[in-house]
Design an enzyme around this catalytic site. Structure first.
Site, PDB file in Angstrom:
ATOM      1  N   ASP A 251      12.070  59.886  39.687  1.00 17.25           N
ATOM      2  CA  ASP A 251      10.672  60.245  39.493  1.00 17.25           C
ATOM      3  C   ASP A 251      10.827  61.720  39.884  1.00 17.25           C
ATOM      4  OD1 ASP A 251       7.425  58.912  40.236  1.00 17.25           O
ATOM      5  OD2 ASP A 251       8.056  60.791  39.151  1.00 17.25           O
TER       6      ASP A 251
HETATM    7  C1  GLC Z   1       5.142  61.852  38.261  1.00 21.45           C
HETATM    8  C2  GLC Z   1       4.972  60.196  38.189  1.00 21.45           C
HETATM    9  C3  GLC Z   1       5.568  59.557  37.014  1.00 21.45           C
HETATM   10  C4  GLC Z   1       5.627  60.726  35.986  1.00 21.45           C
HETATM   11  C5  GLC Z   1       6.465  61.854  36.553  1.00 21.45           C
HETATM   12  C6  GLC Z   1       6.493  62.928  35.408  1.00 21.45           C
HETATM   13  O1  GLC Z   1       5.095  62.064  39.757  1.00 21.45           O
HETATM   14  O2  GLC Z   1       5.032  59.296  39.345  1.00 21.45           O
HETATM   15  O3  GLC Z   1       5.167  58.336  36.584  1.00 21.45           O
HETATM   16  O4  GLC Z   1       6.402  60.067  34.848  1.00 21.45           O
HETATM   17  O5  GLC Z   1       6.298  62.391  37.635  1.00 21.45           O
HETATM   18  O6  GLC Z   1       5.148  63.384  35.385  1.00 21.45           O
END
Ligand code: GLC
Length: 719
Positions: A251
């Site tokens: 993430d």
């Molecule tokens: C965010 C989310 C994730 C997302 C990623 C990119 O913090 O937790 O679900 O796909 O970052 O935006």
């Protein structure tokens, strides 16, 4: 300028007719150590490096599960302000789960995958399948409810639909990211039984059944290691046990340590805050944990080259499945077919929770003075909510949909309250005079023949929004009081909840009709109007339980350590008893049960029978019962099959969902429903032997309209 002679043979890695594994090995042996390391990290906010020298392209990623997000700037979270990146907003995945219709999930995946392909994305960052453990989790709207079987059966076809476009789905957030409070570090502790029986199944099905090409590590920690580089979750369970051959992506900002990232199963590091000590330094991509620090350890021989080869193989495999797959389709973008899919999912996901005296459907023309009250009738709910936000090509608001159906001249709208703008990470007070809005709404309601109250939650911070959990179980923005006051002047009140979570309903007994709609995307207004007017017969069912009060919910029954934790650690003390498993076993009646959903028809269930009385553990139980639509309109019913093991050697939930099927029935029609359940699916996870066990003895198999409405049961013996 180099012109390839016509008779030059393509290198194997560029030859689409070659097996992927041969292309992977050919590319790998051509790459330098530096090029392999480069593959493992971001080069921008939403792309990771390719190998320019070999013509191996960068990997482009985009949110999100409900549609393709607007283009983001190279190195910030801001929109790049393109003019050609407005997309179709499909309904939130909780709505998809509420359809209980796996074939619709496939259509959804195909459509959103086509849009991702058209926008040249190689990874679409969804679906999210984290289990609904608490009604306060800010991101439940992005996920598929409280039951692992429902989430599994709905995620698999969605992923297959996305990936048939040559776009990788990215099932997330692996694992145990069931709240937003302290999501970046909270150290979740949960038993092996709850881990394997509740929190892993949807991920396991995504890997083993859907063959998902990427998995996103969660922000939180599990048993003391960050999930983005967690030896047990990634090396042992995901890659060894489940034989996952794709790519693990962090993430954004989920990596915290070079050695752990190198050795504990991470493949691509995205969104790190560079040196790990301060917020994002300018273009500090070389500081990423898997960038220069990783290269240095490899060069010093402190890590074997096999470590980076393993990552590079997986990333190359994903690239050959996507960006370098010359056979992949070309996708489509914002077209009538996608709108039709978005509408069908929205219509089939809307849940009719209550309909006393058949107040609904309201036929157009029946009333001349219709009040539509609530900010959610007009508020833009495709923006906000965090990373699943969308810049839409169009959207039909509930008010517009209702005006189109009932005639604008018959409708008076009053906001009743306002919530302020959807700003990520903070609450901004609304500018409007709340008392004035309140009083106006009461007057409009007083003078109407019927009231559609279109309220609920929204995508503001501390509502249904990433980055924070809800701060209350009840409706926000003074809606509870407003509904009470409206009921004093007009009993004909239809509550249309727009939300991704259960809420408290202190006035439920006084409400004649309640409709749970979700964040329905571009077609919101059309879907809501079609259901309220009877053009569509509702068939959605709740993917999660509605507790009467928050402390009826399992996670909120064990004090702060259970939710939200003590800011360092958290213990899921309810263990396997999540959702209806808790309500059933502890005999706490929910306001509305998991799997509950009414129709404008009525369905009569016949007694469930089995093909045999006893089964070996390898056999399949063939279940049969009749289902009759005794109503006057065609409809569909999501029948559910639950199993119970009354005398197990371990604690087991009173019952567990083992199958479901959506049965289409014309008015008056009867069908014989035949559903098969594998005996091995009746197993529990034996944490002593680390295996799935089906104990010999009596089981009870039931057919049901919901977890709170078992129609009939039959005993079987497992020998
Ligand atoms: C965010 C989310 C994730 C997302 C990623 C990119 O913090 O937790 O679900 O796909 O970052 O935006």
């Amino acid at each position: 300028m180099i012109i390839m002679p016509l008779n030059a043979t393509k290198p194997v890695y560029q030859d689409n007719s070659q097996p992927i594994e041969k292309r992977v090995e050919d590319a790998l042996q051509r790459m330098t150590l530096e090029e392999k390391v480069k593959l493992c990290t971001a080069q921008s906010k939403f792309s990771s490096h390719g190998v320019p020298r070999l013509g191996i392209p960068e990997v482009w990623m985009s949110d999100g599960p409900h549609g393709v997000r607007a283009e983001i700037e190279w190195n910030s979270w801001s929109h790049a302000r393109w003019t050609n990146d407005s997309s179709t907003a499909f309904p939130a995945l909780t709505c998809l789960a509420a359809t209980f219709n796996p074939s619709l999930a496939h259509d959804y995946g195909v459509a959103v995958g086509e849009e991702a392909r058209y926008r040249r994305k190689d990874i679409l960052l969804g679906p999210g399948v984290n289990i609904y453990r608490t009604p306060l989790n800010g991101r439940n709207f992005e996920y598929m409810g409280e039951d692992p079987l429902l989430a599994s059966r709905m995620a698999v076809p969605y992923i297959q639909g996305v990936q048939q476009n040559g776009v990788a789905a990215c099932v997330k957030h692996f694992a145990l990211n069931n709240q937003e409070e302290w999501r970046g570090h909270i150290n979740v502790n949960v038993s092996d039984r709850a881990l394997y029986e509740i929190y892993l199944p949807a991920f396991k099905a995504s890997v083993e059944d859907a063959k998902v090409w990427s998995v996103m590590g969660a922000y939180n920690q599990f048993r003391g290691q960050h999930c983005c580089h967690n030896d047990l979750l990634l090396n042992k369970i995901l890659k060894q046990d489940w034989k996952f051959d794709g790519v693990v992506v962090t993430d954004w900002g989920g990596a915290h340590d070079t050695r752990q990232a190198a050795l504990n199963g991470l493949d691509i590091e995205m969104g790190s805050y560079t040196n790990g000590l301060t917020s994002e330094a300018e273009f500090g991509y070389n500081d990423y944990f898997l960038a220069d620090p990783f290269l240095a350890l490899l060069r010093k021989g402190e890590l074997p080259v096999s470590v980076v080869d393993e990552k590079a193989r997986r990333i190359l495999r994903l690239i050959f499945r996507t960006a370098m797959n010359a056979e992949r389709p070309f996708g489509r973008y914002v077209c009538a077919d996608h709108s039709a899919t978005a509408l069908r999912v929205a219509e089939e996901g809307i849940v009719l929770l209550k309909n006393r005296h058949n107040l609904l459907p309201v036929q157009p023309g029946k009333y001349k003075r219709i009040a539509v009250i609530g900010e959610n009738a007009t508020k833009n709910l495709t923006e906000g909510g965090g990373s699943s936000e969308l810049k839409v090509k169009y959207q039909v608001s509930p008010l517009e949909g209702l005006q189109k159906t009932y005639g604008a001249e018959s409708i008076v709208h009053a906001m009743g309250y306002s919530s302020g703008p959807s700003v990520y990470g903070r609450v901004e007070e609304p500018a409007e005079d709340q008392q004035k809005l309140f009083d106006e709404a009461i007057e409009v309601a007083r003078n109407a023949e019927i009231v559609f109250f279109v309220g609920g939650l929204n995508k503001n911070h501390y509502q249904d929004c990433e980055g924070g959990d809800r701060q209350q179980f009840g409706l926000p923005f003074n809606q509870e009081k407003l509904i009470s006051e409206i009921l004093k002047v007009n009993k004909n009140l239809v509550l249309v909840l727009v939300s991704g979570n259960a809420v408290a309903m202190p006035w439920e007994k006084e409400l004649p009709a309640i409709v749970q709609t979700w964040y329905l995307g571009s077609e919101s207004g059309n879907a809501i109007a079609n259901v309220l007017s009877g053009k569509v017969n509702p068939s959605g069912k709740l993917p999660f339980s509605f507790p009467v009060k928050l402390t009826d919910n399992a996670a909120h029954s064990f004090g702060a350590l259970s939710y939200p934790g003590d800011s360092i650690n958290q213990h899921y003390k309810e263990d396997i008893l999540v959702g209806y498993r808790w309500h059933d076993t502890k005999k706490i009646k929910p306001l509305f049960a998991f799997g509950h959903g009414l129709s404008y028809s009525k369905y009569e269930y016949g007694k469930i029978t089995t093909d045999k009385k006893s089964y070996t553990k390898e056999e399949v139980i063939k279940l049969t019962f009749t289902l009759k639509n005794t109503g006057s309109v065609d409809g569909a019913e999501a029948v559910q099959i639950y199993s119970s093991q009354p005398r197990a050697s371990v604690l087991r939930p009173q019952k567990e969902l083992k199958a479901f099927e959506k049965i289409q029935l014309k008015a008056g029609e009867t069908k014989t429903v035949e559903i098969a359940v594998n005996v091995k699916d009746l197993a529990f996870y034996n944490d002593k032997t680390q295996s799935w066990d089906v104990e010999a003895g009596e089981f009870i198999i039931s057919n049901a309209a919901s977890a709170g409405d078992v129609k009939s049961s039959v005993k079987i013996l497992i020998r």
